[in-house]
Design a protein around this motif. Structure first.
Motif, PDB file in Angstrom:
ATOM      1  N   LEU A 137       3.881  10.302  -9.399  1.00  7.44           N
ATOM      2  CA  LEU A 137       2.948   9.185  -9.203  1.00  7.44           C
ATOM      3  C   LEU A 137       3.690   7.858  -9.075  1.00  7.44           C
ATOM      4  CD1 LEU A 137       0.134  10.388 -11.613  1.00  7.44           C
ATOM      5  CD2 LEU A 137       0.282  10.631  -9.130  1.00  7.44           C
ATOM      6  N   ARG A 138       3.100   6.966  -8.324  1.00  4.65           N
ATOM      7  CA  ARG A 138       3.731   5.687  -8.031  1.00  4.65           C
ATOM      8  C   ARG A 138       3.352   4.641  -9.088  1.00  4.65           C
ATOM      9  NH1 ARG A 138       3.296   8.847  -3.178  1.00  4.65           N
ATOM     10  NH2 ARG A 138       1.453   9.437  -4.334  1.00  4.65           N
ATOM     11  N   LEU A 139       4.369   3.876  -9.485  1.00  5.80           N
ATOM     12  CA  LEU A 139       4.171   2.918 -10.583  1.00  5.80           C
ATOM     13  C   LEU A 139       3.177   1.820 -10.235  1.00  5.80           C
ATOM     14  CD1 LEU A 139       4.987   1.626 -13.321  1.00  5.80           C
ATOM     15  CD2 LEU A 139       6.886   0.512 -12.127  1.00  5.80           C
ATOM     16  N   TYR A 199       0.904   1.045  -7.778  1.00  5.95           N
ATOM     17  CA  TYR A 199      -0.493   1.100  -7.317  1.00  5.95           C
ATOM     18  C   TYR A 199      -1.221   2.346  -7.807  1.00  5.95           C
ATOM     19  CZ  TYR A 199       2.515   3.094  -3.708  1.00  5.95           C
ATOM     20  OH  TYR A 199       3.509   3.782  -3.059  1.00  5.95           O
ATOM     21  N   GLU A 200      -0.575   3.141  -8.667  1.00  2.00           N
ATOM     22  CA  GLU A 200      -1.283   4.259  -9.303  1.00  2.00           C
ATOM     23  C   GLU A 200      -1.170   4.113 -10.830  1.00  2.00           C
ATOM     24  OE1 GLU A 200      -1.101   7.824  -6.011  1.00  2.00           O
ATOM     25  OE2 GLU A 200       0.679   7.580  -7.240  1.00  2.00           O
ATOM     26  N   ALA A 201       0.056   4.204 -11.350  1.00  3.38           N
ATOM     27  CA  ALA A 201       0.229   4.213 -12.817  1.00  3.38           C
ATOM     28  C   ALA A 201      -0.172   2.882 -13.458  1.00  3.38           C
ATOM     29  CB  ALA A 201       1.683   4.547 -13.158  1.00  3.38           C
ATOM     30  N   SER A 222       0.838  -1.201   0.000  1.00  2.00           N
ATOM     31  CA  SER A 222       0.000   0.000   0.000  1.00  2.00           C
ATOM     32  C   SER A 222       0.866   1.240   0.000  1.00  2.00           C
ATOM     33  CB  SER A 222      -0.879  -0.008   1.261  1.00  2.00           C
ATOM     34  OG  SER A 222      -1.380   1.283   1.528  1.00  2.00           O
ATOM     35  N   GLU A 223       0.328   2.304  -0.594  1.00  2.00           N
ATOM     36  CA  GLU A 223       1.021   3.593  -0.547  1.00  2.00           C
ATOM     37  C   GLU A 223       1.285   4.015   0.895  1.00  2.00           C
ATOM     38  OE1 GLU A 223      -0.573   6.807  -2.987  1.00  2.00           O
ATOM     39  OE2 GLU A 223      -0.014   8.252  -1.459  1.00  2.00           O
ATOM     40  N   GLU A 224       0.426   3.589   1.790  1.00  2.00           N
ATOM     41  CA  GLU A 224       0.509   4.046   3.179  1.00  2.00           C
ATOM     42  C   GLU A 224       1.350   3.140   4.075  1.00  2.00           C
ATOM     43  OE1 GLU A 224      -0.300   6.969   3.618  1.00  2.00           O
ATOM     44  OE2 GLU A 224      -1.511   7.247   1.809  1.00  2.00           O
ATOM     45  N   PHE A 228      -2.584  -1.352  -3.313  1.00  2.00           N
ATOM     46  CA  PHE A 228      -3.548  -0.250  -3.416  1.00  2.00           C
ATOM     47  C   PHE A 228      -2.997   1.077  -2.936  1.00  2.00           C
ATOM     48  CE2 PHE A 228      -4.885  -3.072   0.194  1.00  2.00           C
ATOM     49  CZ  PHE A 228      -4.535  -2.260   1.271  1.00  2.00           C
ATOM     50  N   ASP A 229      -3.610   2.112  -3.488  1.00  6.79           N
ATOM     51  CA  ASP A 229      -3.532   3.451  -2.918  1.00  6.79           C
ATOM     52  C   ASP A 229      -4.897   3.630  -2.272  1.00  6.79           C
ATOM     53  OD1 ASP A 229      -3.558   6.061  -2.239  1.00  6.79           O
ATOM     54  OD2 ASP A 229      -3.048   6.856  -4.210  1.00  6.79           O
ATOM     55  N   PRO A 230      -4.977   3.496  -0.943  1.00  5.24           N
ATOM     56  CA  PRO A 230      -6.296   3.401  -0.294  1.00  5.24           C
ATOM     57  C   PRO A 230      -7.148   4.650  -0.486  1.00  5.24           C
ATOM     58  CG  PRO A 230      -4.533   3.511   1.346  1.00  5.24           C
ATOM     59  CD  PRO A 230      -3.865   3.368   0.013  1.00  5.24           C
ATOM     60  N   LEU A 231      -6.497   5.825  -0.487  1.00  3.37           N
ATOM     61  CA  LEU A 231      -7.281   7.061  -0.632  1.00  3.37           C
ATOM     62  C   LEU A 231      -6.463   8.027  -1.480  1.00  3.37           C
ATOM     63  CD1 LEU A 231      -8.807   9.777   0.394  1.00  3.37           C
ATOM     64  CD2 LEU A 231     -10.079   7.629   0.381  1.00  3.37           C
ATOM     65  N   ASP A 232      -6.720   7.973  -2.781  1.00  3.52           N
ATOM     66  CA  ASP A 232      -5.952   8.816  -3.692  1.00  3.52           C
ATOM     67  C   ASP A 232      -6.589  10.204  -3.775  1.00  3.52           C
ATOM     68  OD1 ASP A 232      -3.958   9.207  -5.821  1.00  3.52           O
ATOM     69  OD2 ASP A 232      -5.757   9.485  -7.032  1.00  3.52           O
ATOM     70  N   GLY A 233      -5.708  11.214  -3.872  1.00  2.00           N
ATOM     71  CA  GLY A 233      -6.207  12.599  -3.952  1.00  2.00           C
ATOM     72  C   GLY A 233      -6.396  13.175  -2.560  1.00  2.00           C
ATOM     73  N   SER A 234      -5.540  12.727  -1.625  1.00  2.00           N
ATOM     74  CA  SER A 234      -5.711  13.088  -0.202  1.00  2.00           C
ATOM     75  C   SER A 234      -5.876  14.597   0.024  1.00  2.00           C
ATOM     76  CB  SER A 234      -4.512  12.640   0.617  1.00  2.00           C
ATOM     77  OG  SER A 234      -4.205  11.314   0.349  1.00  2.00           O
TER      78      SER A 234
HETATM   79 MG    MG Z   1      -2.333   8.453  -4.830  1.00  3.28          MG
END
Ligand code: MG
Ligand code: AHM
Length: 334
Positions: A276-278, A280-282, A91-93, A113-119
């Motif tokens: 941006l992260r490869l 779990y985002e890209a 996770s991103e977190e 996952f990115d649990p909550l993108d656009g924080s």
């Molecule tokens: Mg994100």
């Protein structure tokens, strides 16, 4: 009463899907969707819930974690770790891979996952989302180790996002088609509303954070200059610009009506040439965009071909309507 042919909840869609999705994968997708319903409820609480503001913690990227980042991460962990379907979670977190705790059984998939993108949009009531990617875990002695996650985006067996906007929508692919499901709040079910999404090939709308202009590379600066020049410029057409600042929202618009989304390389912070992260985002967004007929590139390489070297690797992102992404590729080549 509602059992018509056009009424297709996610669970039924997956079981009758054209691509024969393995049963364990179907169930894992449903587990993730279930967690996203809980995140959606938390987001909807807004100022009535204790979800606004930041915690005193930072993630591996050195970013201050919002309360909702942590809540969403916890909801996804608790909703999937016990199921026996996954061998590890990234996770991103979380700095490192989250091993499946005893006594739970390890399964055959890896979940990212990115649990909550656009924080940065949470506290101002603008759309945010969850992005997820599912990989098959290689059979090895180190099931679920960091290395087992380091697979190119093409290897994803499923990818999707959930946008928490004016409605909550899950957009999903298992690599054959892209389909979107709107959360029916009364039934608590994701219902198929956008079958076989296709991104229009051409567009006159771009999405980029223009405050980074002084730090872009020449091809990106020339491309955006030429779009802004409008009908009298070399592109010969008037462009429109949008930037929500939540990748999920900007990509959802792109998926729905076409467009090009760019978070290119920049020199603002030499330590972080891309944002941006490869993994779990890209990658999940690139699989969705390409399966819907669009293109996803760094400017020089297809995103889905990149061999990741580390879990939290960052990458420049340019994706959307094929003809427009091809124009940006041409600017890079020339
Ligand atoms: Mg994100
Ligand atoms: P996050 O995962 O910490 O929310 O960061 C990723 C977000 C993307 O959703 C969005 O496209 C981008 O960061 C916006 O960045 P900026 O604030 O530089 O415009």
């Amino acid at each position: 009463m509602i059992h018509t042919n056009s009424f297709l909840p996610l669970r039924r869609f997956l079981s009758r899907s054209e691509s024969e999705i393995p049963e364990e994968l179907q169930r894992l997708i449903i587990d993730v969707a279930q967690s996203c319903k809980l995140i959606s409820m938390a987001v909807n609480q807004g100022a009535l819930g204790d979800i606004y503001g930041s915690d005193d913690t930072q993630n591996i990227q050195g970013e201050v974690q919002k309360k909702l980042d942590i809540i969403s991460n916890q909801i996804l962990l608790e909703g999937t770790e016990w199921t026996g379907r996954i061998a590890g979670i990234a996770s991103e977190e979380m700095d490192a891979v989250y091993p499946i705790p005893d006594p739970y059984i390890k399964g055959e998939y890896l979940l990212l996952f990115d649990p909550l993108d656009g924080s940065s949009n949470i506290d101002v009531n603008i759309s945010v989302g969850t992005i997820f990617s599912i990989l098959k875990c290689p059979d090895s002695a180190h099931r679920g180790s960091d290395n087992s996650f380091l697979q190119p985006g093409r290897a994803q067996v499923a990818a999707g996002y959930v946008i928490y906007g004016s409605s909550t929508v899950l957009v999903l692919t298992t690599g054959v088609t892209v389909n979107a499901f709107t959360l029916d709040q009364r039934l608590g079910e994701f219902i198929l509303t956008h079958p076989n999404m296709r991104i229009p090939r051409s567009t006159a709308e771009f999405a980029i954070n223009t405050s980074n202009l002084p730090y872009w590379t020449d091809p990106i600066r020339h491309y955006i200059d030429d779009c802004i020049a409008g009908k009298k410029g070399p592109r010969g057409k008037q462009f429109n610009m949008r930037w929500v600042g939540s990748m999920v929202a900007d990509i959802h618009r792109t998926m729905t009506r076409g467009g090009i989304f760019l978070y290119p390389q920049d020199s603002k912070n030499p330590q972080l040439p891309a944002k941006l992260r490869l993994m779990y985002e890209a990658n999940p967004m690139a699989l969705l965009v390409e399966t819907a007929g669009g293109l996803a590139t760094t400017g020089t390489h297809p995103i889905l071909e990149i061999q990741p070297e580390k879990l939290h690797q960052r990458v420049p992102v340019i994706m959307g309507s094929t003809e427009e992404v091809q124009v940006v590729l041409d600017y890079h080549q020339n």
